[in-house]
Design a protein around this motif. Sequence first.
Motif, PDB file in Angstrom:
ATOM      1  N   LEU A 181       0.826  -1.197   0.000  1.00 49.53           N
ATOM      2  CA  LEU A 181       0.000   0.000   0.000  1.00 49.53           C
ATOM      3  C   LEU A 181       0.865   1.254   0.000  1.00 49.53           C
ATOM      4  O   LEU A 181       1.958   1.272   0.567  1.00 49.53           O
ATOM      5  N   VAL A 182       0.333   2.300  -0.599  1.00 44.95           N
ATOM      6  CA  VAL A 182       0.976   3.617  -0.570  1.00 44.95           C
ATOM      7  C   VAL A 182       0.450   4.365   0.656  1.00 44.95           C
ATOM      8  O   VAL A 182      -0.761   4.567   0.792  1.00 44.95           O
ATOM      9  N   LEU A 183       1.335   4.773   1.554  1.00 48.49           N
ATOM     10  CA  LEU A 183       0.927   5.490   2.759  1.00 48.49           C
ATOM     11  C   LEU A 183       1.112   6.987   2.577  1.00 48.49           C
ATOM     12  O   LEU A 183       2.022   7.431   1.868  1.00 48.49           O
ATOM     13  N   GLY A 184       0.241   7.756   3.240  1.00 43.05           N
ATOM     14  CA  GLY A 184       0.293   9.210   3.151  1.00 43.05           C
ATOM     15  C   GLY A 184       0.560   9.841   4.497  1.00 43.05           C
ATOM     16  O   GLY A 184       1.385   9.350   5.276  1.00 43.05           O
ATOM     17  N   ASN A 185      -0.177  10.917   4.804  1.00 45.14           N
ATOM     18  CA  ASN A 185       0.008  11.675   6.041  1.00 45.14           C
ATOM     19  C   ASN A 185      -1.171  11.457   6.979  1.00 45.14           C
ATOM     20  O   ASN A 185      -2.323  11.662   6.593  1.00 45.14           O
ATOM     21  N   SER A 186      -0.878  11.079   8.197  1.00 46.55           N
ATOM     22  CA  SER A 186      -1.937  10.829   9.175  1.00 46.55           C
ATOM     23  C   SER A 186      -2.568  12.131   9.646  1.00 46.55           C
ATOM     24  O   SER A 186      -1.894  13.156   9.782  1.00 46.55           O
ATOM     25  N   PHE A 187      -3.872  12.098   9.926  1.00 45.98           N
ATOM     26  CA  PHE A 187      -4.584  13.261  10.463  1.00 45.98           C
ATOM     27  C   PHE A 187      -5.166  12.974  11.847  1.00 45.98           C
ATOM     28  O   PHE A 187      -6.032  13.697  12.332  1.00 45.98           O
ATOM     29  N   VAL A 188      -4.719  11.902  12.509  1.00 43.62           N
ATOM     30  CA  VAL A 188      -5.150  11.589  13.872  1.00 43.62           C
ATOM     31  C   VAL A 188      -3.914  11.436  14.757  1.00 43.62           C
ATOM     32  O   VAL A 188      -2.800  11.263  14.266  1.00 43.62           O
ATOM     33  N   ASN A 189      -4.149  11.508  16.079  1.00 40.86           N
ATOM     34  CA  ASN A 189      -3.044  11.200  16.985  1.00 40.86           C
ATOM     35  C   ASN A 189      -3.276   9.826  17.606  1.00 40.86           C
ATOM     36  O   ASN A 189      -4.350   9.238  17.467  1.00 40.86           O
ATOM     37  N   LYS A 190      -2.294   9.333  18.304  1.00 41.82           N
ATOM     38  CA  LYS A 190      -2.317   7.944  18.764  1.00 41.82           C
ATOM     39  C   LYS A 190      -3.272   7.707  19.926  1.00 41.82           C
ATOM     40  O   LYS A 190      -3.484   6.560  20.326  1.00 41.82           O
ATOM     41  N   ASN A 191      -3.853   8.751  20.483  1.00 39.84           N
ATOM     42  CA  ASN A 191      -4.835   8.598  21.567  1.00 39.84           C
ATOM     43  C   ASN A 191      -6.268   8.670  21.071  1.00 39.84           C
ATOM     44  O   ASN A 191      -7.202   8.552  21.867  1.00 39.84           O
ATOM     45  N   GLU A 192      -6.468   8.861  19.780  1.00 41.34           N
ATOM     46  CA  GLU A 192      -7.812   9.013  19.240  1.00 41.34           C
ATOM     47  C   GLU A 192      -8.352   7.684  18.704  1.00 41.34           C
ATOM     48  O   GLU A 192      -7.593   6.831  18.225  1.00 41.34           O
ATOM     49  N   ILE A 193      -9.671   7.551  18.762  1.00 37.40           N
ATOM     50  CA  ILE A 193     -10.373   6.370  18.261  1.00 37.40           C
ATOM     51  C   ILE A 193     -11.087   6.751  16.967  1.00 37.40           C
ATOM     52  O   ILE A 193     -11.888   7.690  16.949  1.00 37.40           O
ATOM     53  N   ILE A 194     -10.793   6.058  15.887  1.00 37.25           N
ATOM     54  CA  ILE A 194     -11.500   6.299  14.624  1.00 37.25           C
ATOM     55  C   ILE A 194     -12.771   5.452  14.595  1.00 37.25           C
ATOM     56  O   ILE A 194     -12.741   4.254  14.882  1.00 37.25           O
ATOM     57  N   VAL A 195     -13.884   6.093  14.227  1.00 38.74           N
ATOM     58  CA  VAL A 195     -15.161   5.401  14.044  1.00 38.74           C
ATOM     59  C   VAL A 195     -15.661   5.697  12.636  1.00 38.74           C
ATOM     60  O   VAL A 195     -15.714   6.859  12.221  1.00 38.74           O
ATOM     61  N   THR A 196     -15.994   4.651  11.886  1.00 40.63           N
ATOM     62  CA  THR A 196     -16.612   4.846  10.571  1.00 40.63           C
ATOM     63  C   THR A 196     -17.988   4.176  10.608  1.00 40.63           C
ATOM     64  O   THR A 196     -18.129   3.006  10.280  1.00 40.63           O
ATOM     65  N   PRO A 197     -19.012   4.935  11.013  1.00 38.21           N
ATOM     66  CA  PRO A 197     -20.340   4.350  11.211  1.00 38.21           C
ATOM     67  C   PRO A 197     -21.162   4.225   9.933  1.00 38.21           C
ATOM     68  O   PRO A 197     -22.253   3.644   9.963  1.00 38.21           O
ATOM     69  N   PHE A 198     -20.654   4.773   8.822  1.00 35.90           N
ATOM     70  CA  PHE A 198     -21.455   4.837   7.599  1.00 35.90           C
ATOM     71  C   PHE A 198     -21.023   3.773   6.587  1.00 35.90           C
ATOM     72  O   PHE A 198     -19.884   3.333   6.565  1.00 35.90           O
ATOM     73  N   SER A 199     -21.972   3.389   5.740  1.00 34.06           N
ATOM     74  CA  SER A 199     -21.687   2.517   4.604  1.00 34.06           C
ATOM     75  C   SER A 199     -22.624   2.901   3.485  1.00 34.06           C
ATOM     76  O   SER A 199     -23.842   2.989   3.680  1.00 34.06           O
ATOM     77  N   ARG A 200     -22.071   3.133   2.302  1.00 29.71           N
ATOM     78  CA  ARG A 200     -22.920   3.556   1.183  1.00 29.71           C
ATOM     79  C   ARG A 200     -23.787   2.432   0.640  1.00 29.71           C
ATOM     80  O   ARG A 200     -24.707   2.669  -0.127  1.00 29.71           O
TER      81      ARG A 200
END
Length: 267
Positions: free
Chosen positions: A116-135
């Motif tokens: 995979l090609v990696l980019g720039n993170s926009f979160v810090n290591k103490n944050e929880i990502i939630v993706t509640p949506f699905s198209r």
Amino acid sequence: MLKIEVDGLIGDFICTTPSLYLLSKYNDMVMVYPSVGLAGEFSQLINLFYYPANLKLVNNKSDLEPFDLSLRAVNYLSVVYEEFTSSETCRSLDRLHFDYVCNHFQISAPLEYPQLVLGNSFVNKNEIIVTPFSRSSSPSYPKTFSIESWYRFFAAFEFEQFVILGSDSDLRPWSLPNVRYEYGHKLSDVCSSILDCKLLITADNGINHLARVLKKTPHIVFAIGQLFKYFTCNPLADFFVINQTSDNIGELITRTQVKLHSFNQEG
């Protein structure tokens, strides 16, 4: 030259990636046409992996017809459904695609993803990502919890910081001090953020499948439907099935509490 038709949203395409990668090793040229659902995202997806140079995107369907292979869900599932549902082994969707392609072309090989090609993170290591949506969610086939249930979830973790990840078209329904939104990012930046976050919580969506490729743990994924008796969204994740007829956000709260408790013990 091998001509292949694919379709679906982000998750559908990602699950075909090991198959496309394999076929590019056995053919001088692999031409791929993205059908329904991929149009604007396909250029991002095809550039998200370090694919071999002999795998090419074609935008005009008539240039490739007839196809040598269709990995469109409507065709693929009709071919493998009987074997799919009679198997006692619970497999991931990328494995189902891969096994079908190997059988079709009489190839024996390990399942591999290109890098995979990696980019720039926009979160810090103490944050929880939630993706509640699905198209691919709909009123008759909801793939997430209600807005009110998510309020209960975020309220249960008032001292945690959540990042809601989605597309520009997704809603922003929760105005809470511990919730912020990050929408419309490049997929390479999303990948880096998945790796950086403390915990990932996803519906059955494209982010879930990216996490599978990235081998992200810890990761909680929830899904709905009878098919999940036969395959798992992500074998590395803490996976459970939503009951369509009742609200079991409490199950997600409990699983999240367990994950966070383990972090505290390790810390």
